[in-house]
Design an enzyme around this catalytic site. Sequence first.
Site, mmCIF file in Angstrom:
data_model
loop_
_atom_site.group_PDB
_atom_site.id
_atom_site.type_symbol
_atom_site.label_atom_id
_atom_site.label_comp_id
_atom_site.label_asym_id
_atom_site.label_seq_id
_atom_site.Cartn_x
_atom_site.Cartn_y
_atom_site.Cartn_z
ATOM 1 N N GLY A 6 -2.565 4.183 -4.226
ATOM 2 C CA GLY A 6 -3.528 3.205 -3.742
ATOM 3 C C GLY A 6 -2.899 2.093 -2.919
ATOM 4 C CG ASP A 23 -8.286 15.009 -6.331
ATOM 5 O OD1 ASP A 23 -9.389 14.522 -6.636
ATOM 6 O OD2 ASP A 23 -7.954 16.181 -6.577
ATOM 7 C CG LEU A 24 -6.239 7.490 -2.763
ATOM 8 C CD1 LEU A 24 -6.349 7.620 -1.247
ATOM 9 C CD2 LEU A 24 -6.793 6.150 -3.230
ATOM 10 C CG ASP A 25 -2.390 7.840 -2.241
ATOM 11 O OD1 ASP A 25 -2.421 8.188 -1.045
ATOM 12 O OD2 ASP A 25 -2.571 6.665 -2.614
ATOM 13 C CD GLU A 26 -4.183 12.592 -8.275
ATOM 14 O OE1 GLU A 26 -4.590 13.735 -8.539
ATOM 15 O OE2 GLU A 26 -4.348 11.622 -9.026
#
EC number: 3.5.1.10
Length: 284
Positions: A201, A226-229
């Site tokens: 984030g 999926d954020l930053d995954e």
Amino acid sequence: MTEKTFHINLTCEDRPGIVAAVTTELAGLGANIAESNQFWDRQTNRFFMRIAATAPNGVERDGLLRALEPAIARFDMKTAIADTTRRPKIIIMVSKFDHALLHLLYQIRAGWLDAEVVAIVSNHEDSRRTAEMEGIPYYCWKVTKDNKAEQEAKLLELFKETGADLVILARYMQVLSNELSNRLYGKVINIHHSFLPSFKGAKPYHQAHERGVKLIGATAHYVTPDLDEGPIIEQETERVTHAMTAEDFVATGRDIESRVLARAVKLHLENRVMMNGHKTVVFG
């Protein structure tokens, strides 16, 4: 006509005879194998293979694919073949921090990265002068909650119109929607200013500073809903100390981000990255 080099990526369930079947077909075509990499994932029993092969004069991609069809059918392979004479086209997206953008442009100019930048897209005007100096079309699309879907539709249309192969988020500080992330799966690389999976984030360097970490890093990964995954392509770390401020962390991180993103882009453009579920197989 001159010889062409092709990158051949193959994956299937592992069993004996795969390498022999593929190389036999290539030999029958008169192709010469310049580089070969294989990996067997024992956990999933998946086999991954990347071959760089020089084909005789007159052999095109479709002909190479036809020659490999017996092996492909026998082992139920997923196959991707790239003609290296075609220069990949990329779109670079950036917000205000332009260090990663400038590093990519330099590496292309120096010849270390072989790519054509067909557009630079931003939600700010800051990098317009850079684009103009490089002779690259520049699109400044302000993004708000109300127009996000419209701006993403414009990006998707630009991707199609330019024939782009890859979108690079070079510190583009907007989160792509789930829909766009799915539409361009495997074709968008992001640089995250943290050694994932830690500190996801916003403001990860400040998060790291608050935790008193002794190592900071950067991660280049494919973008997913999926954020930053997304699957990780490349990472690097550097040691920091208690005497450094959060701003020192940020300054140190800029160099790491630029290097990591450029290496990840190079690996992708050379077809050295293969998806393996939520992970990647990277033939360096």
